[in-house]
Write a protein that holds these residues in place. Structure first.
Motif, PDB file in Angstrom:
ATOM      1  N   LEU A   1       0.832  -1.206   0.000  1.00 50.26           N
ATOM      2  CA  LEU A   1       0.000   0.000   0.000  1.00 50.26           C
ATOM      3  C   LEU A   1       0.867   1.257   0.000  1.00 50.26           C
ATOM      4  O   LEU A   1       0.619   2.194  -0.762  1.00 50.26           O
ATOM      5  CB  LEU A   1      -0.913   0.017   1.233  1.00 50.26           C
TER       6      LEU A   1
ATOM      7  N   GLN B   1       2.362   1.833  -3.323  1.00 51.39           N
ATOM      8  CA  GLN B   1       1.442   2.361  -4.321  1.00 51.39           C
ATOM      9  C   GLN B   1       1.332   3.869  -4.212  1.00 51.39           C
ATOM     10  O   GLN B   1       1.136   4.564  -5.194  1.00 51.39           O
ATOM     11  CB  GLN B   1       0.070   1.720  -4.149  1.00 51.39           C
ATOM     12  N   SER B   2       1.445   4.382  -3.013  1.00 45.12           N
ATOM     13  CA  SER B   2       1.383   5.825  -2.834  1.00 45.12           C
ATOM     14  C   SER B   2       2.775   6.447  -2.924  1.00 45.12           C
ATOM     15  O   SER B   2       2.922   7.626  -2.669  1.00 45.12           O
ATOM     16  CB  SER B   2       0.781   6.166  -1.477  1.00 45.12           C
TER      17      SER B   2
ATOM     18  N   PHE C   1      -3.321  -0.449  -7.862  1.00 44.20           N
ATOM     19  CA  PHE C   1      -4.408   0.427  -8.142  1.00 44.20           C
ATOM     20  C   PHE C   1      -4.206   1.358  -9.290  1.00 44.20           C
ATOM     21  O   PHE C   1      -3.160   1.876  -9.517  1.00 44.20           O
ATOM     22  CB  PHE C   1      -4.888   1.195  -6.953  1.00 44.20           C
TER      23      PHE C   1
ATOM     24  N   ASP D   1      -5.774   5.451  -4.301  1.00 45.40           N
ATOM     25  CA  ASP D   1      -5.153   5.382  -2.986  1.00 45.40           C
ATOM     26  C   ASP D   1      -6.068   4.687  -1.980  1.00 45.40           C
ATOM     27  O   ASP D   1      -7.203   5.098  -1.762  1.00 45.40           O
ATOM     28  CB  ASP D   1      -4.867   6.812  -2.524  1.00 45.40           C
ATOM     29  N   PRO D   2      -5.596   3.601  -1.362  1.00 45.86           N
ATOM     30  CA  PRO D   2      -6.426   2.821  -0.440  1.00 45.86           C
ATOM     31  C   PRO D   2      -7.025   3.651   0.687  1.00 45.86           C
ATOM     32  O   PRO D   2      -8.133   3.385   1.125  1.00 45.86           O
ATOM     33  CB  PRO D   2      -5.458   1.787   0.126  1.00 45.86           C
ATOM     34  N   GLU D   3      -6.289   4.662   1.133  1.00 48.59           N
ATOM     35  CA  GLU D   3      -6.828   5.477   2.222  1.00 48.59           C
ATOM     36  C   GLU D   3      -8.032   6.277   1.752  1.00 48.59           C
ATOM     37  O   GLU D   3      -9.006   6.447   2.470  1.00 48.59           O
ATOM     38  CB  GLU D   3      -5.749   6.431   2.733  1.00 48.59           C
TER      39      GLU D   3
END
Lengths: 545, 284, 347
Positions: free
Chosen positions: A220, A223-224, C10, C87-89
């Motif tokens: 995660l 990815q960011s 993503f 973005d998962p958040e």
């Protein structure tokens, strides 16, 4: 060796990757972030939680693996299938004895041929969102390899007492419990801990494919492109890996277990290294062992609680329905001429990747092992510089094995064009981290007398190294490298998932397209390849011994 | 060539280069110990030893286990430094020579160990050639590992110890006696001025032990080399050496010509009493 | 949880995009992933302390209490999901709001379940862990092929005519073009897609590239990359890691309007023809669990979102939509055909 070099050259020529210097600033930003990891309280809390999750998968996965290993190991050991001695020479059983033994060996090589990540992907389609996915994905393939190793340990254990009891009419299981099992126990225990080390790394990889924990958070953050968070997670992984390594090594040393124990490597040490009865019984009294046992029980309990494992899922009607659906859509595998041709081409590519990975990892691991050993060299000779170098090398190896290969491959993709090479190199870095540590352990345990003898007659340190250290370690290292080659071939799938080449890439495409029949064929090719490499590698290792 | 010596002592000797010494070995004893002692932790494994060994002498170190024989030998070949006193080889104090000269002195002293300390996976020829490392550069050493150099010298040395045919065998496939001969051949190609033996025969059966002792004595006699060998069996010492040095609890008990050693002296040397020290002498 | 994930995890967004800086410090909202149970730090310490007294027997009872919905067995909860296209958040925040809204409108418990990659969202829709999922064009087709009776029910206004934008590093010497044929200039360049299972970042762009005679397998320098997301595509092309890439138009517009893209380094070179993209797909068995009119009520909960109501407006804004409209399975026949041609759908 020649074949090894040959395939490396071929692999080097065959790979398409080239440098992409334009991506260097990105990689530099990632590396620079190592100095300032994210430390906000929420993120630390998140990291701790993720660490517990990863640890829980590793603990439960190992527990399942050891369970399978004990039962399966006995079932596939030659000792088990051998009849009570009746005057005929041993190990020349009739078909009636060899048959079941051979069949049971085949049963374990199948789950072993598939990487735990693939197990995870398969299990999630049957069990859905369930922590059992992660536990079984580690437990099943590790269980198979543990069973194989345990069987070998049992078979290598002197069988005199066992056969004496058998001749006296004692049942197989009871005879085994009273004779072979206690003798083989220290080695089996040691191997269980080695598996635990591996399971932590495996759990991190499973995290990346969605099981949660450190790997998941790492993906995660990546990815960011939040490099500071990535480093916090990497440091957490390093801490867990380092702790597990330390625990396992300490227990091995403590119990005076021979270094062969890294037993999975099949690199069985001198027979004189086998423990004497005295040290074995001393083992039983070892306090550290008891403390470890208590910690293990505690860890299992916490893990069950944290993950909320509910075994009944396995028998739920939904799981059965999905399993049968899955089976129906996976068979028969796609094996037309065209598919076969593609599989052959990609198998070669996978083979090349694994060879590059294994060779580069072996060379780098060897170099690092010697740097480390130089720093702890007996005598007071090790200078400050060597000690610092050794410390740095240990740290570097820990980073190498803490960064899961898919993340490593993605990082390499910053500076290399997509293709098999970034994947192969990511595997090389990862395996160098593992090999370097194992090799350093070998060098450290080496009898220093021959080197000292040469030094005392005027040889320089590098000369003594070439004549007394290298010749005694290289065969062992070659054996390690060959073993890692088998592992690397399975691991190509993991980097294939992020776009590096070979069968893993094809599998990723097939799974993305839900082409289960194609995926079955690819997996079959992978298993065949793994078994073939396994056979080559173990025969070469036998020759090296 | 020589490090500045703030103390300024011994200038006369130290200003002579080792090359001069080499051409003139007769003027100084091969080994010279003055009040040498070695301490392990709180106990002295060796204490206050004065000893000189000249060229051509065959000296046996005798004494019970733990007497300090191995420690004494490790002082002589420079692999251990004395805690107290001085150790000189060919007149040069090992504590003050620079590392390159230490290496040069070490290569003039060959050592044979009870456990051989050979490298099992290497072929015999390499283990023999390992005796040349002191004179070879690293590059030469590595090249020889790939393709053995100066095979003739190695073969001659092996012939001298009677196993010329084993030249290309893997060393760990040889028997214990054969391995001890390889170790001897290794010392031979070193062309040393002195040979040290650390219990070289204690793991061999009587017949082979006798052969190896004869070889050792013969090799030492060949070129006026000094021989210092630690032995458990006094009869071997009396038969093959011309001088016996008795050690007990780290101290020198007697130092006498072989002919002068009496059974009483031997008995006294090996007498068992309650205070027999328990610390090892650094083990093998 | 599926193959492609790491790279593809993503693809960004069809939703309006808050300035990226708002992500700082939002890690508390990020999903902790499976396992679903999240332990606050203090509770974790408590666990470790409790260890000394906990026995093996407790384990199974603990397992049972915490085994909530371990296998999607709870019929009373309506579970929604989404492909992890951004973005998962942000997803966590967006779908938390959506779940609350649906819970109020439908009068049932609604939960959002985060997943890590496109294929996993399809798998979990198939297993029944997810009842309704916000899919992209391709994943929606894949999901309906695997669940008989599943239905595409809703899309945003913009999804009827969706576009992709090809972008290039300004130093790469690529020129803006007006027709598909102009894409042939990309041959021999370093090129990256977004996510492998993305409709706007991969499927349709690949379709147009092949129309222009450029095969992603063979014609780029090295294999085509899969950056994983639209944001990463923009970043990597701007940095020069890749000379060109392709992103979803909505992301591109949003990013450039927010001034987050350095237009001296990266520029748009081609806007693709329109195609259908994102939509909600629902499982048929919800009718048995929540009533015959459930699907109708779900549709209403979205189509009746009112831009003048602040709460409704927030949801619309988060989705980047002016309105939600009904859709049906037939709208995605073209996507399905393209996917079959490109081998992205088996059978």
């Amino acid at each position: 060796m020649l074949a090894f070099a040959g395939s490396l050259v071929h692999a080097g020529l065959g790979s398409q990757g080239t440098l992409n210097p334009a991506g260097w600033p990105q990689l530099r930003r990632f590396l620079a972030a190592a100095a300032h990891p994210a430390t906000s309280p929420e993120f630390i809390r998140l990291t701790l939680d993720a660490t517990l999750t990863t640890l829980a998968y590793a603990v439960l996965g190992t527990a399942v693996a050891v369970g399978i290993g004990v039962v399966g190991g006995v079932a596939i050991s030659e000792s088990w299938w051998r009849r009570p001695p009746s005057g005929r020479p041993r190990r020349t059983g009739r078909a009636g004895e060899v048959g079941p033994w051979l069949a049971s060996r085949l049963v374990v090589s199948l789950p072993r041929g598939v990487h735990e990540a693939v197990w995870g992907l398969a299990l999630v389609t049957i069990l859905g969102l369930d922590p059992l996915v992660g536990v079984l994905a580690i437990g099943v393939p590790y269980g198979a390899v543990t069973a194989k190793v345990y069987a070998e340990l049992l078979d290598e254990t002197p069988t005199g007492a066992f056969e004496a009891l058998r001749t006296a009419g004692v049942g197989r299981l009871r005879a085994l419990t009273y004779t072979l099992a206690p003798l083989a126990f220290p080695d089996m225990l040691s191997y269980a801990f080695y598996r635990f080390e591996c399971a932590i790394r495996g759990a991190a990889i499973l995290g990346i494919i969605g099981a949660g924990g450190l790997g998941f958070q790492l993906a995660l953050s990546f990815q960011s492109l939040r490099y500071d968070e990535m480093w916090t997670l990497i440091y957490a992984l390093m801490a867990v890996c380092g702790l597990a390594d330390w625990w396992s090594t300490a227990l091995r040393r403590r119990s005076a277990l021979p270094p062969r124990t890294i037993a999975g490597l099949g690199d069985v040490g001198d027979s004189e290294q086998r423990l004497t009865g005295a040290t074995r019984s001393a083992l039983g009294r070892d306090r550290r062992l008891h403390a470890s046992a208590a910690v293990v029980v505690a860890l299992v309990v916490v893990s069950l609680w944290h993950l909320g494992v509910d075994v009944s899922t396995l028998w739920a009607p939904r799981a059965q329905r999905l399993a049968s659906e899955m089976a129906a859509s996976s068979f028969p595998p796609d094996l037309g001429v065209e598919e076969l041709a593609r599989l052959v081409v990609l198998s070669l590519q996978t083979l090349e990747m694994s060879v590059i990975a294994a060779v580069v990892a072996s060379l780098a691991g060897t170099a690092m092992a010697f740097v480390i050993a130089g720093g702890v060299e007996a005598e007071q000779r090790a200078g400050v510089l060597q000690r610092v170098g050794a410390g740095a090398a240990r740290g570097l190896l820990l980073v190498c094995r803490a960064v899961p290969p898919p993340v490593g491959a993605l990082l390499l993709l910053f500076v290399l064009l997509p293709g098999p090479l970034p994947g192969a190199l990511a595997l090389a870095v990862y395996n160098a981290g593992i090999l370097g540590r194992l090799m350093a352990e070998v060098v450290e345990n080496l009898d220093p007398a021959p080197a000292r003898a040469l030094r005392s007659q005027g040889a320089s340190a590098p000369q003594a190294f070439c004549y007394a250290i290298l010749p005694r370690t290289l065969p062992r290292f070659a054996a390690f490298g060959l073993y890692r080659w088998e592992v690397a071939i399975r691991e190509t799938v993991v980097v294939g998932l992020v776009g590096a080449g070979g069968l893993g890439r094809l599998l990723a495409q097939q799974l993305a397209a839900f082409d289960y029949r194609g995926a079955t064929a690819t997996l079959a090719a992978l298993v065949v390849l793994t078994v073939a490499v396994d056979m080559v590698s173990s025969s070469v290792r036998r020759a090296l011994r | 060539m020589i490090r500045p010596d703030p103390g300024g002592g011994n200038r006369g000797i130290r200003n002579r280069s080792w090359r001069q010494r080499e051409s003139d070995p007769g003027t100084a004893p091969v080994f010279s110990l003055r009040g040498a002692g070695v301490r392990f932790g709180a106990t002295w494994a060796l204490e206050g030893v004065d000893l000189e060994v000249g060229a051509g002498e065959r000296v046996a170190l005798v004494g019970p286990s733990g007497a300090g024989k191995t420690t004494l030998l490790s002082l002589l070949n420079g692999s251990r430094r004395p805690t107290a006193g001085r150790v000189a080889v060919l007149g040069r104090d090992l504590a003050t020579v620079r590392p390159s000269e230490l290496r040069h002195l070490q290569r003039r002293v060959g050592t044979v160990h009870q456990q051989h300390h050979l490298v099992g996976p290497l072929r015999v020829v390499h283990n023999v050639n390992a005796g040349r490392l002191g004179e070879w550069s690293l590059l030469e050493a590595v090249r020889s590992l790939i393709s053995p150099t100066d095979v003739a010298a190695a073969e001659a040395a092996l012939a001298r110890v009677g196993i010329a045919e084993k030249l290309y065998e893997r060393t760990d496939t040889l028997s214990g006696g054969q391995q001890q001969r390889v170790a001897l051949a290794r010392v031979l190609v070193q062309r040393p001025v002195a040979i040290l033996g650390d219990e070289p025969i204690s793991s061999l059966d009587p017949a082979r032990a006798e052969e190896v002792m004869q070889l050792l004595a013969g090799l030492a006699g060949d070129a006026g080399r000094a021989l210092v060998v630690s032995l458990h069996a006094v009869e071997h010492a009396l038969r093959h050496c011309n001088r016996l040095v008795g050690l007990r609890q780290g101290r020198l008990v007697f130092d006498a010509a072989a002919a002068e050693v009496t059974p009483v002296m031997v008995e006294e040397l090996y007498r068992i009493d309650q205070s027999t020290d328990e610390h090892g002498e650094g083990a093998a | 949880m599926n193959a492609t994930d790491s790279l593809d995890v993503f693809e960004a967004c069809t939703t309006p995009l808050r300035p990226r800086t708002t992500r700082a410090g939002t890690s508390a909202t990020r999903p902790s992933g499976r396992p679903l149970r999240r332990l606050p730090g203090a509770r974790m310490l408590l666990v470790l302390a409790a260890l000394l007294v906990v026995t093996g027997a407790c384990a199974s009872t603990d397992g049972a209490t915490h085994g909530e919905r371990a296998s999607g067995g709870d019929d009373q909860v309506f579970t929604i999901g989404a492909i992890p296209d951004q973005d998962p958040e942000r997803l966590q925040r967006l779908y938390g709001i959506v779940a609350d809204h649906l819970g109020e409108e439908l009068g049932v418990a609604v939960e959002y379940e985060p997943v890590t990659d496109y294929a996993a969202s399809v798998s979990l829709f198939r297993t029944g862990d997810l009842d309704m999922v916000w899919f992209g064009g391709l994943t929606g087709v894949q999901a309906r092929l695997q669940v008989d009776g599943a239905e595409a029910i809703l899309q945003r206004g913009i999804d009827e005519r969706f576009h992709s934008i090809f972008i290039a590093n300004t130093a790469a010497g690529l020129q803006p073009v007006d027709d598909v044929a102009g894409l042939s200039q990309l041959a021999g360049k370093r090129f990256t897609f977004g996510s492998e299972s993305s409709t706007s970042g991969r499927l349709m762009p690949q379709f147009f590239l092949e129309q222009a005679g450029v095969s992603p397998e063979t014609d780029f320098a090295g294999a085509a990359g899969f950056s994983g997301s639209h944001d990463k595509t923009i970043e990597l092309v701007a940095a020069g890691t890749f000379e060109a890439g392709v992103v979803n138009e909505q992301v591109w517009t949003s990013r450039t309007e927010a001034g987050e893209v350095d237009l001296d380094k990266v520029t748009a070179i081609f806007r693709t023809p329109p195609y259908h993209d994102y939509h909600w797909v629902i499982r048929p068995d919800v009718v048995e669990r929540f009533g015959d009119d459930f699907v109708t009520r779900v549709k209403a909960a979205f189509t009746e979102l009112d831009p003048r109501d602040p709460n409704d407006a927030e949801i619309l804004e988060l989705f980047g939509a002016e309105e939600f409209i009904e859709t049906d399975n037939d709208n995605y026949a073209e996507i399905e055909q393209v996917a079959r041609d490109l081998g992205l759908i088996a059978q």
